[in-house]
Scaffold this motif. Structure first.
Motif, mmCIF file in Angstrom:
data_model
loop_
_atom_site.group_PDB
_atom_site.id
_atom_site.type_symbol
_atom_site.label_atom_id
_atom_site.label_comp_id
_atom_site.label_asym_id
_atom_site.label_seq_id
_atom_site.Cartn_x
_atom_site.Cartn_y
_atom_site.Cartn_z
ATOM 1 N N LEU A 17 -0.497 4.040 15.388
ATOM 2 C CA LEU A 17 0.471 3.860 14.304
ATOM 3 C C LEU A 17 -0.021 4.513 13.017
ATOM 4 O O LEU A 17 0.708 5.269 12.376
ATOM 5 C CB LEU A 17 0.724 2.375 14.062
ATOM 6 N N LEU A 18 -1.273 4.243 12.641
ATOM 7 C CA LEU A 18 -1.797 4.795 11.389
ATOM 8 C C LEU A 18 -1.892 6.318 11.440
ATOM 9 O O LEU A 18 -1.622 6.999 10.444
ATOM 10 C CB LEU A 18 -3.142 4.163 11.054
ATOM 11 N N GLU A 19 -2.246 6.868 12.600
ATOM 12 C CA GLU A 19 -2.263 8.322 12.748
ATOM 13 C C GLU A 19 -0.858 8.891 12.597
ATOM 14 O O GLU A 19 -0.666 9.935 11.972
ATOM 15 C CB GLU A 19 -2.864 8.716 14.106
ATOM 16 N N THR A 20 0.136 8.193 13.144
ATOM 17 C CA THR A 20 1.524 8.621 13.021
ATOM 18 C C THR A 20 1.973 8.580 11.562
ATOM 19 O O THR A 20 2.624 9.509 11.075
ATOM 20 C CB THR A 20 2.445 7.733 13.884
ATOM 21 N N LEU A 21 1.610 7.511 10.860
ATOM 22 C CA LEU A 21 1.970 7.409 9.449
ATOM 23 C C LEU A 21 1.315 8.510 8.635
ATOM 24 O O LEU A 21 1.927 9.066 7.713
ATOM 25 C CB LEU A 21 1.590 6.038 8.898
ATOM 26 N N ASP A 22 0.076 8.860 8.976
ATOM 27 C CA ASP A 22 -0.599 9.958 8.279
ATOM 28 C C ASP A 22 0.109 11.291 8.519
ATOM 29 O O ASP A 22 0.270 12.098 7.597
ATOM 30 C CB ASP A 22 -2.066 10.049 8.706
ATOM 31 N N VAL A 23 0.553 11.527 9.761
ATOM 32 C CA VAL A 23 1.282 12.759 10.074
ATOM 33 C C VAL A 23 2.592 12.798 9.288
ATOM 34 O O VAL A 23 2.961 13.832 8.721
ATOM 35 C CB VAL A 23 1.547 12.875 11.598
ATOM 36 N N GLY A 82 5.407 15.286 4.223
ATOM 37 C CA GLY A 82 6.171 15.132 2.995
ATOM 38 C C GLY A 82 6.822 13.775 2.799
ATOM 39 O O GLY A 82 7.474 13.540 1.790
ATOM 40 N N LYS A 83 6.689 12.879 3.753
ATOM 41 C CA LYS A 83 7.273 11.546 3.620
ATOM 42 C C LYS A 83 6.367 10.668 2.761
ATOM 43 O O LYS A 83 5.150 10.776 2.808
ATOM 44 C CB LYS A 83 7.444 10.864 4.983
ATOM 45 N N GLN A 84 6.996 9.799 1.980
ATOM 46 C CA GLN A 84 6.244 8.797 1.233
ATOM 47 C C GLN A 84 6.281 7.521 2.063
ATOM 48 O O GLN A 84 7.351 7.096 2.505
ATOM 49 C CB GLN A 84 6.860 8.558 -0.142
ATOM 50 N N THR A 143 0.847 -1.184 0.000
ATOM 51 C CA THR A 143 0.000 0.000 0.000
ATOM 52 C C THR A 143 0.885 1.237 0.000
ATOM 53 O O THR A 143 1.956 1.241 0.586
ATOM 54 C CB THR A 143 -0.928 0.022 1.225
ATOM 55 N N ILE A 144 0.426 2.265 -0.660
ATOM 56 C CA ILE A 144 1.222 3.473 -0.821
ATOM 57 C C ILE A 144 0.391 4.683 -0.418
ATOM 58 O O ILE A 144 -0.734 4.834 -0.852
ATOM 59 C CB ILE A 144 1.687 3.629 -2.279
ATOM 60 N N LYS A 145 0.955 5.506 0.431
ATOM 61 C CA LYS A 145 0.327 6.762 0.807
ATOM 62 C C LYS A 145 1.088 7.859 0.086
ATOM 63 O O LYS A 145 2.230 8.134 0.400
ATOM 64 C CB LYS A 145 0.409 6.952 2.321
ATOM 65 N N GLY A 146 0.520 8.427 -0.928
ATOM 66 C CA GLY A 146 1.207 9.462 -1.672
ATOM 67 C C GLY A 146 0.862 9.396 -3.142
ATOM 68 O O GLY A 146 0.179 8.488 -3.587
ATOM 69 N N LYS A 147 1.364 10.342 -3.899
ATOM 70 C CA LYS A 147 0.977 10.474 -5.298
ATOM 71 C C LYS A 147 2.022 9.981 -6.287
ATOM 72 O O LYS A 147 1.814 10.053 -7.475
ATOM 73 C CB LYS A 147 0.653 11.944 -5.601
ATOM 74 N N ILE A 148 3.165 9.493 -5.819
ATOM 75 C CA ILE A 148 4.170 8.959 -6.740
ATOM 76 C C ILE A 148 3.623 7.668 -7.332
ATOM 77 O O ILE A 148 2.978 6.878 -6.658
ATOM 78 C CB ILE A 148 5.508 8.714 -6.018
ATOM 79 N N SER A 149 3.900 7.440 -8.605
ATOM 80 C CA SER A 149 3.318 6.283 -9.292
ATOM 81 C C SER A 149 3.806 4.968 -8.685
ATOM 82 O O SER A 149 4.947 4.873 -8.227
ATOM 83 C CB SER A 149 3.668 6.306 -10.776
#
Length: 169
Positions: free
Chosen positions: A76-82, A87-89, A6-12
């Motif tokens: 954990l998921l809230e931390t990953l969202d922050v 700016g982190k992928q 799973t990827i959080k972000g807009k990079i292909s």
């Protein structure tokens, strides 16, 4: 066995696959040189968070929610969202279809080291053939939504969370 990336972000998704260290994640090898325990004390969690605030622009997690209780999973998921908002992928390898459906922007289904399909969670989990090939099932929320939709009790808008489902109902 299939793996869901799973990827959080807009990079292909193709860009992520081309990263040199991604194959290591499929082999279960640790990518970050630290042990991350999100069930740890507040002080330890703060230290981990500070480590993530370094110059790393891509952070990979292998099954980060395994063995976590619901409270620490949410933390954990809230931390990953922050981290993502800063700016982190974030790349997360998991077998948890419910987590993948609700959290990811993009999903890669990998089986036997080969890419079966990539796309949005909605595209991936609407493809019954890919799910069958990967020995995966639909997320529970999507199953409930489809049952309610078939009975005419809900609109065509797919919920991504329980909160979304409450708003739709």
């Amino acid at each position: 066995m299939a793996c869901i990336i799973t990827i959080k972000g807009k990079i292909s998704p193709k860009t992520y696959l081309n990263l040199i260290f991604l194959p290591l994640a499929f082999l279960g090898m640790s990518i970050l040189p630290i042990v991350i325990n999100f069930g740890a004390s507040a002080e330890q969690s703060l230290i981990y968070f500070q480590v993530f605030q370094t110059t790393m622009c891509v952070i990979i997690f292998n099954e980060p929610t395994a063995y976590l209780d619901p409270k620490h999973c949410r933390i954990l998921l809230e931390t990953l969202d922050v981290l993502h908002q800063s700016g982190k992928q974030i790349i997360l390898s998991t077998h948890d279809v419910n987590l993948a459906y609700g959290w990811a922007d993009n999903i890669l289904i990998i089986k036997d080291g080969k890419l079966l399909k990539s796309g949005t969670p909605e595209e991936i989990f609407a493809n019954d053939e890919v799910l069958k090939q990967a020995d995966l099932q639909k997320p529970m929320l999507l199953e409930v939504y489809e049952l309610l939709f078939e009975k005419g009790l809900i609109s065509k808008r797919q919920p991504k969370s329980i909160e979304d489902l409450r708003c739709i109902l």
